[in-house]
Design an enzyme around this catalytic site. Structure first.
Site, mmCIF file in Angstrom:
data_model
loop_
_atom_site.group_PDB
_atom_site.id
_atom_site.type_symbol
_atom_site.label_atom_id
_atom_site.label_comp_id
_atom_site.label_asym_id
_atom_site.label_seq_id
_atom_site.Cartn_x
_atom_site.Cartn_y
_atom_site.Cartn_z
ATOM 1 N N GLY A 93 0.822 -1.204 0.000
ATOM 2 C CA GLY A 93 0.000 0.000 0.000
ATOM 3 C C GLY A 93 0.855 1.252 0.000
ATOM 4 O O GLY A 93 1.913 1.292 0.628
ATOM 5 N N ASP A 117 -0.384 2.383 8.815
ATOM 6 C CA ASP A 117 -0.937 1.736 10.005
ATOM 7 C C ASP A 117 0.005 1.764 11.209
ATOM 8 O O ASP A 117 -0.412 1.448 12.327
ATOM 9 C CB ASP A 117 -1.286 0.275 9.699
ATOM 10 C CG ASP A 117 -2.507 0.143 8.810
ATOM 11 O OD1 ASP A 117 -3.250 1.127 8.661
ATOM 12 O OD2 ASP A 117 -2.714 -0.948 8.242
ATOM 13 N N ASP A 127 5.327 -5.176 6.045
ATOM 14 C CA ASP A 127 5.910 -6.468 6.403
ATOM 15 C C ASP A 127 5.924 -7.465 5.247
ATOM 16 O O ASP A 127 6.877 -8.226 5.090
ATOM 17 C CB ASP A 127 5.208 -7.071 7.624
ATOM 18 C CG ASP A 127 3.698 -7.192 7.453
ATOM 19 O OD1 ASP A 127 3.188 -6.812 6.380
ATOM 20 O OD2 ASP A 127 3.039 -7.670 8.389
ATOM 21 N N ARG A 155 0.742 -5.284 -6.144
ATOM 22 C CA ARG A 155 0.928 -6.598 -5.540
ATOM 23 C C ARG A 155 1.570 -7.511 -6.593
ATOM 24 O O ARG A 155 1.357 -7.338 -7.796
ATOM 25 C CB ARG A 155 -0.403 -7.186 -5.097
ATOM 26 C CG ARG A 155 -1.246 -6.253 -4.231
ATOM 27 C CD ARG A 155 -0.641 -6.010 -2.873
ATOM 28 N NE ARG A 155 -1.467 -5.099 -2.073
ATOM 29 C CZ ARG A 155 -1.143 -4.677 -0.862
ATOM 30 N NH1 ARG A 155 -0.015 -5.069 -0.297
ATOM 31 N NH2 ARG A 155 -1.943 -3.843 -0.207
ATOM 32 N N ASP A 172 2.381 -0.342 11.826
ATOM 33 C CA ASP A 172 2.276 -1.721 12.306
ATOM 34 C C ASP A 172 3.531 -2.564 12.096
ATOM 35 O O ASP A 172 3.453 -3.796 12.073
ATOM 36 C CB ASP A 172 1.083 -2.409 11.635
ATOM 37 C CG ASP A 172 1.189 -2.457 10.111
ATOM 38 O OD1 ASP A 172 2.102 -1.813 9.556
ATOM 39 O OD2 ASP A 172 0.365 -3.136 9.484
ATOM 40 N N THR A 197 4.255 2.592 5.926
ATOM 41 C CA THR A 197 2.894 2.086 6.067
ATOM 42 C C THR A 197 2.130 2.987 7.017
ATOM 43 O O THR A 197 2.632 3.301 8.102
ATOM 44 C CB THR A 197 2.865 0.631 6.573
ATOM 45 O OG1 THR A 197 1.547 0.300 7.005
ATOM 46 C CG2 THR A 197 3.837 0.411 7.716
ATOM 47 N N ARG A 238 -6.233 -2.706 10.156
ATOM 48 C CA ARG A 238 -6.786 -4.065 10.187
ATOM 49 C C ARG A 238 -6.228 -4.870 11.346
ATOM 50 O O ARG A 238 -6.945 -5.665 11.969
ATOM 51 C CB ARG A 238 -6.492 -4.772 8.863
ATOM 52 C CG ARG A 238 -7.203 -6.114 8.709
ATOM 53 C CD ARG A 238 -7.080 -6.639 7.302
ATOM 54 N NE ARG A 238 -7.664 -5.751 6.317
ATOM 55 C CZ ARG A 238 -8.964 -5.704 6.030
ATOM 56 N NH1 ARG A 238 -9.799 -6.512 6.669
ATOM 57 N NH2 ARG A 238 -9.418 -4.893 5.115
#
Length: 332
Positions: free
Chosen positions: A16, A132, A108, A77, A134, A130, A176
């Site tokens: 992303g 997020d 990741d 992707r 995360d 990212t 998420r």
């Protein structure tokens, strides 16, 4: 690669998109060129390795991208790269292009691809990009601050309407598996309740009872922030629209759901994201110049460090309990 002079570095963005990726591309390119190292931009992530879609980058080709969101190298992707045959093909294409090392900007999943490529003989450095936040090994990831500011601005605007109509606004933000955007936005925007995937919650206790108690004190408009990955205590998934309908049924307060979605990915990167991207890009080139690969760049205690990619990915990220406590105690 020990003892071999690095002549060409590749750089790609994968997964992303995140605000600040362009700043990282710019930093990698200019740091390398300043040290006499050629730079090739790989287009559309690992798919670009599969297709040999690469182009030399110059000082001028990365001009005027520092303030732009998204990624000028594009991202995609690449299921093919998951297989050993795909990694082998990517390695061969790197060697054919003369790439001695690769900087991978992403999350990741991107770093697992970087590790596989490193094991095939192409040293890779991962830069955490990212929204997020995360990546377990890093206290902060490029793009998080900008995404948080976007979420905060949107929620502040929704509050104006909620207050005017005595409504409850249920706002779904990205996250998420990580609730950092939700928690930080909740504190910044004065949300009554924040629901995150790391913590179980009870609708009656954490929302309905709190709303009823608050209404006895004269407040009749509310902000509820929910990360996209939350689950109810009974493990039934509840999205923002289902939650808004439940709240209205149980409290009688008109409730509306807003899903912010991909608007959080775009926009001009904040100063923090630009500066961190510049620092991490510079650091990545230094590692490759020293013949070091299979590393993940991270922030620890405010300093730029690096870990073995597998070690970095195996670290466990936990929710900030202090922030959760602050959020809960002031949301009354």
């Amino acid at each position: 690669m020990s003892g071999k002079k690095v002549q060409t570095i590749g750089v790609l963005t994968s997964g992303g998109d995140a605000p600040g990726m362009n700043a990282a591309i710019r930093s990698v390119t200019r740091t390398a060129l300043n040290r006499g190292i050629r730079v090739k931009g790989v287009y559309k992530g690992f798919q670009g390795l599969m297709d040999s879609s690469m182009q030399d980058l110059s000082i001028r080709s990365v001009s005027n991208i520092l303030h732009e969101g998204g990624t000028t190298l594009f991202t995609a992707r690449c299921p093919e790269f998951i297989s050993d045959a795909g990694v082998e093909k990517g390695m061969q294409n790197c060697k054919a292009a003369g790439i001695d090392g690769l900087v991978v900007c992403g999350g990741d999943g991107s770093f697992r691809g970087a590790r596989d490529l490193s094991l095939k003989g192409i040293p890779c450095i991962g830069i955490p990009c990212t929204i997020d936040n995360d990546i377990s090994s890093s206290e902060y990831t490029i793009g998080f601050d900008t995404a948080l500011r976007t979420a905060m601005d949107c929620i502040d605007r929704l509050r104006d309407t909620s207050q005017s109509h005595d409504r409850c606004s249920v706002v779904e933000v990205m996250g998420r598996h990580c609730g950092d955007i939700a928690i930080h936005a909740g504190i910044a925007c004065g949300a009554l309740t924040v629901l995150v995937p790391e913590l179980k919650f009870d609708l009656e206790r954490d929302i309905i009872k709190k709303m009823n108690n608050t209404m006895t004190n004269g407040k009749h408009h509310f902000i509820i922030i929910v990360a996209e990955g939350v689950t109810h205590l009974d493990s039934n998934f509840m999205n923002a629209h289902e939650l808004a309908a439940y709240i209205e049924k149980e409290t009688g307060v008109e409730s509306r759901a807003t899903v912010l979605g991909h608007i959080q990915r775009g926009g001009t990167p904040s100063p923090r994201d630009r500066i961190l991207a510049a620092h991490m890009g510079h650091y990545s080139v230094e590692l490759l110049e020293k013949g070091i690969g299979n590393r993940l760049v991270a922030v620890q205690d405010g300093k730029i460090v690096d870990f073995d990619i597998l070690e970095g990915l195996s670290m466990k990220k936990t929710v900030d309990s202090d922030l959760v406590r602050v959020c809960n105690e002031i949301s009354i």
